[in-house]
Design an enzyme around this catalytic site. Structure first.
Site, PDB file in Angstrom:
ATOM      1  N   GLU A  50     -19.102 -32.986 -15.354  1.00 47.53           N
ATOM      2  CA  GLU A  50     -17.886 -33.791 -15.532  1.00 47.53           C
ATOM      3  C   GLU A  50     -16.740 -33.165 -14.740  1.00 47.53           C
ATOM      4  O   GLU A  50     -16.745 -31.958 -14.463  1.00 47.53           O
ATOM      5  CB  GLU A  50     -17.535 -33.833 -17.034  1.00 47.53           C
ATOM      6  CG  GLU A  50     -16.291 -34.650 -17.337  1.00 47.53           C
ATOM      7  CD  GLU A  50     -16.129 -34.974 -18.826  1.00 47.53           C
ATOM      8  OE1 GLU A  50     -16.873 -34.413 -19.647  1.00 47.53           O
ATOM      9  OE2 GLU A  50     -15.244 -35.796 -19.144  1.00 47.53           O
ATOM     10  N   ASN A 197     -18.550 -44.529 -21.799  1.00 41.55           N
ATOM     11  CA  ASN A 197     -18.876 -43.278 -22.509  1.00 41.55           C
ATOM     12  C   ASN A 197     -18.055 -43.197 -23.794  1.00 41.55           C
ATOM     13  O   ASN A 197     -16.848 -43.478 -23.781  1.00 41.55           O
ATOM     14  CB  ASN A 197     -18.501 -42.083 -21.610  1.00 41.55           C
ATOM     15  CG  ASN A 197     -18.526 -40.753 -22.359  1.00 41.55           C
ATOM     16  OD1 ASN A 197     -19.595 -40.225 -22.644  1.00 41.55           O
ATOM     17  ND2 ASN A 197     -17.363 -40.220 -22.699  1.00 41.55           N
ATOM     18  N   GLU A 198     -18.700 -42.858 -24.877  1.00 42.35           N
ATOM     19  CA  GLU A 198     -18.007 -42.675 -26.164  1.00 42.35           C
ATOM     20  C   GLU A 198     -16.963 -43.765 -26.374  1.00 42.35           C
ATOM     21  O   GLU A 198     -15.771 -43.477 -26.600  1.00 42.35           O
ATOM     22  CB  GLU A 198     -17.409 -41.268 -26.265  1.00 42.35           C
ATOM     23  CG  GLU A 198     -18.486 -40.197 -26.223  1.00 42.35           C
ATOM     24  CD  GLU A 198     -18.054 -38.796 -26.672  1.00 42.35           C
ATOM     25  OE1 GLU A 198     -16.854 -38.563 -26.871  1.00 42.35           O
ATOM     26  OE2 GLU A 198     -18.950 -37.946 -26.815  1.00 42.35           O
ATOM     27  N   TYR A 265     -23.266 -32.544 -30.482  1.00 38.81           N
ATOM     28  CA  TYR A 265     -23.022 -31.138 -30.138  1.00 38.81           C
ATOM     29  C   TYR A 265     -23.322 -30.256 -31.342  1.00 38.81           C
ATOM     30  O   TYR A 265     -23.297 -30.717 -32.486  1.00 38.81           O
ATOM     31  CB  TYR A 265     -21.563 -30.952 -29.702  1.00 38.81           C
ATOM     32  CG  TYR A 265     -21.305 -31.501 -28.312  1.00 38.81           C
ATOM     33  CD1 TYR A 265     -21.594 -30.749 -27.186  1.00 38.81           C
ATOM     34  CD2 TYR A 265     -20.790 -32.783 -28.132  1.00 38.81           C
ATOM     35  CE1 TYR A 265     -21.366 -31.245 -25.901  1.00 38.81           C
ATOM     36  CE2 TYR A 265     -20.567 -33.294 -26.852  1.00 38.81           C
ATOM     37  CZ  TYR A 265     -20.856 -32.514 -25.741  1.00 38.81           C
ATOM     38  OH  TYR A 265     -20.646 -32.994 -24.472  1.00 38.81           O
ATOM     39  N   GLU A 321     -25.451 -36.217 -24.051  1.00 39.56           N
ATOM     40  CA  GLU A 321     -24.573 -35.048 -24.230  1.00 39.56           C
ATOM     41  C   GLU A 321     -25.102 -34.258 -25.417  1.00 39.56           C
ATOM     42  O   GLU A 321     -25.105 -34.756 -26.545  1.00 39.56           O
ATOM     43  CB  GLU A 321     -23.122 -35.449 -24.457  1.00 39.56           C
ATOM     44  CG  GLU A 321     -22.455 -35.980 -23.198  1.00 39.56           C
ATOM     45  CD  GLU A 321     -20.948 -36.188 -23.328  1.00 39.56           C
ATOM     46  OE1 GLU A 321     -20.314 -35.482 -24.134  1.00 39.56           O
ATOM     47  OE2 GLU A 321     -20.430 -37.073 -22.627  1.00 39.56           O
ATOM     48  N   GLN A 370     -22.571 -28.483 -20.312  1.00 36.15           N
ATOM     49  CA  GLN A 370     -22.540 -29.075 -18.996  1.00 36.15           C
ATOM     50  C   GLN A 370     -23.076 -28.059 -17.991  1.00 36.15           C
ATOM     51  O   GLN A 370     -23.298 -26.911 -18.338  1.00 36.15           O
ATOM     52  CB  GLN A 370     -21.132 -29.495 -18.638  1.00 36.15           C
ATOM     53  CG  GLN A 370     -20.559 -30.565 -19.566  1.00 36.15           C
ATOM     54  CD  GLN A 370     -19.325 -31.252 -19.018  1.00 36.15           C
ATOM     55  OE1 GLN A 370     -18.911 -31.043 -17.873  1.00 36.15           O
ATOM     56  NE2 GLN A 370     -18.694 -32.074 -19.858  1.00 36.15           N
TER      57      GLN A 370
HETATM   58  O1  AHR Z   1     -18.584 -32.699 -22.784  1.00 35.41           O
HETATM   59  C1  AHR Z   1     -17.254 -32.705 -23.166  1.00 35.41           C
HETATM   60  C2  AHR Z   1     -16.830 -34.018 -23.787  1.00 35.41           C
HETATM   61  O2  AHR Z   1     -17.476 -34.199 -24.989  1.00 35.41           O
HETATM   62  C3  AHR Z   1     -17.148 -35.264 -23.008  1.00 35.41           C
HETATM   63  O3  AHR Z   1     -16.214 -35.545 -22.022  1.00 35.41           O
HETATM   64  C4  AHR Z   1     -17.139 -36.309 -24.062  1.00 35.41           C
HETATM   65  O4  AHR Z   1     -17.973 -37.394 -23.757  1.00 35.41           O
HETATM   66  C5  AHR Z   1     -17.552 -35.574 -25.316  1.00 35.41           C
HETATM   67  O5  AHR Z   1     -16.721 -35.825 -26.376  1.00 35.41           O
END
Ligand code: AHR
Length: 518
Positions: A50, A197-198, A265, A321, A370
């Protein structure tokens, strides 16, 4: 004399205690090598880059005029390291950045590209010097497939549609001509395309119903030109938002999408208490792994919903992600999400990749967040220096599973527990590649005990260990730095053998092991 005697007793008691704490554990397994039927899609080994912190700028792209050795502007050291792990796809330009990115700002002569503010990530100026050509040429250099994420939140249907035309149309058209004018005659192959995205959050704060409608409109104009076939991916749920998945599955005609994404995450404790990337204790280690294996439950539950509407599993769950997210390293820009990476993260990566293998029928694509200098990065850079993280070595070790057929493997091991919370001490996976070679990967999450693992090999005549590799280190928090880049690295492992159809391998505490059977 009496003092000597009590000293002896004390020594004997502590020896006894120590031996029960550090006892070698035993575990068993059964591998059915002739019963594989599902291919582990290599695309679950995808990565994500990103416009965030030093991922693109400094981490990948330094420009042709940089004193840092580069190939047409891409860091030579990073390119070589990435090539070695065979990255199947790379997601770009975000993340949250994708929904405020206007692709036309990133084409044409670099000196005349407009600048913008990267509002999500530190409010820094984005000069758009890394744009569509730079990204797609980077993918070609790596031999990886691009996975583009389009702008739904602040873009338009027309903008998205023209981007696809610009990248993939071979012929005379306004966008194809513009591409040619910018130096690229032939179109690129762009298969993977995310429609936003999101979109429940940074991608427009929409409800599931609104996004489902928007998806239908945007996706209609994401066209297939010539031979290029776009694999359209709908912006999916945040963690356990099952309603989001249900709404998309119900409201979007299935021929309009090939995948639905999922973001999850891993924090030490929670989003508001992420914990530290280094200097943590064993409770933190346990918490990360315990929270990490929740990926299994999430995939199961999203899959159950998808199965209801799509029993043939045509639409994939795209975990685009995932990874560990800690507090940023002290002294760094909080908007840059820079964190160190330890043996704990390598173990987490192994366990999560094994979970993806377990769900290979539905999980076809995944992207670690990432690639460089951000979150659970596989590479860290500082000016002209580069270091490979423990997580990098897992991707190197596990590349043998890309596009291999998953083999049924059951493992019985002790539990690594804290109070009532328990983890199986071993997380395992096995596959057979196209050449018929079998690879077994085992993660011993127990930070204290070595495990003697014996596995009954059925349905194979394999009689020798081709090679065995191990990734471990002194401490759960061991990590590589620019000054000491090889504290955690892959090593050959001695001692693994096959005796009378039984694979025998000793798994050091807190380690990942991959064994090839011949
Ligand atoms: O990876 C960091 C961020 O986490 C991304 O930009 C977003 O899609 C997510 O919330």
């Amino acid at each position: 004399m009496r003092r000597q005697f009590s000293g002896l007793i004390l020594a004997a008691v502590s020896l006894l205690l120590a031996s029960s704490v550090f006892a070698q554990q035993k575990a068993t397994g059964v591998l059915n090598a002739d019963q594989g039927s599902v291919v582990i899609n290599k695309h679950i080994y995808g990565h994500f880059a990103e416009h965030l912190g030093r991922c693109i700028y400094g981490g990948i792209w330094v420009g042709e005029d940089s004193s840092i050795p580069n190939i047409n502007g891409y860091r030579t050291d990073v390119v070589n390291a990435l090539k070695a792990i065979q990255i199947p796809n790379l997601r770009w330009p975000g993340g949250c950045f994708a929904d405020e990115y206007h692709w036309k700002d990133g084409i044409g002569p670099r000196e005349s590209r407009p600048k913008m503010i990267n509002t999500h990530w530190g409010g820094v100026v984005e000069d758009n010097s890394f744009g569509t050509h730079e990204f797609l040429n980077f993918c070609e250099l790596l031999g990886t497939e691009p996975y583009i994420c389009g702008n739904v939140g602040s873009g338009s249907v027309e903008e998205m549609s023209k981007w696809v035309e610009y990248m993939t149309f071979d012929g005379e058209s306004p966008m194809a001509n513009l591409r040619k004018q910018n130096g690229r005659e032939k179109p690129w192959k762009v298969t993977y395309f995310g429609v936003g995205n999101e979109n429940w959050g940074c991608g427009g704060n929409m409800t599931a119903e609104t996004y489902a409608n928007e998806y239908r409109r945007y996706a209609t104009y994401v066209r297939n030109y010539g031979e290029n076939r776009v694999y359209k991916i709908a912006g999916g749920a945040n963690v356990d938002d099952y309603n989001w998945t249900e709404t998309l599955m119900r409201n979007v005609p299935h021929h309009m999408m090939r995948g639905i994404s999922l973001h999850n995450y891993t924090f030490t404790n929670s989003w508001t208490n992420k914990g530290e990337a280094t200097g943590f204790n064993e409770d933190d280690y346990f918490n990360v792994l315990f929270n990490g294996v929740r990926m299994d439950e999430l995939i199961r539950r999203h899959t159950t919903i998808m199965d209801k509407y799509d029993p043939a599993k045509r639409i994939s769950l795209v975990v685009d992600e995932w990874g560990a997210w800690y507090n940023v390293e002290k002294g760094t820009n909080p908007g840059f999400l820079y964190q160190q990476n330890t043996l704990r993260d390598a173990i987490l990566a192994g366990v999560i990749l094994n979970i993806f293998h377990d769900h290979a029928e539905r999980v076809q694509i995944a992207n670690l967040a990432q690639m460089v200098n951000v979150l659970q990065a596989i590479i860290l850079t500082e000016e002209d220096k580069m270091v490979l993280t423990p997580t990098y070595h897992v991707f190197n070790m596990y590349k043998v599973h890309q596009d291999a057929t998953r083999l049924p493997l059951t493992v019985t091991s002790h539990e690594y527990s804290k109070g009532r919370r328990k983890l199986n001490a071993i997380s395992a996976t096995a596959s057979m590649n196209k050449e018929g070679k079998i690879h077994v990967s085992l993660v011993n999450v127990d930070p204290v005990n070595e495990i003697e693992f014996s596995c009954d090999l059925r349905g194979t005549s394999a009689s020798k260990v081709g090679y065995a590799q191990v990734l471990t280190a002194k401490e759960i928090g061991s990590h590589n730095t620019f000054a000491s880049p090889e504290v955690v690295k892959l090593a050959d492992m001695k001692g693994a053998k096959i005796e009378k159809g039984i694979l025998k391998v000793k798994l050091p505490a807190k380690s990942l092991v991959t064994v090839q059977l011949n």
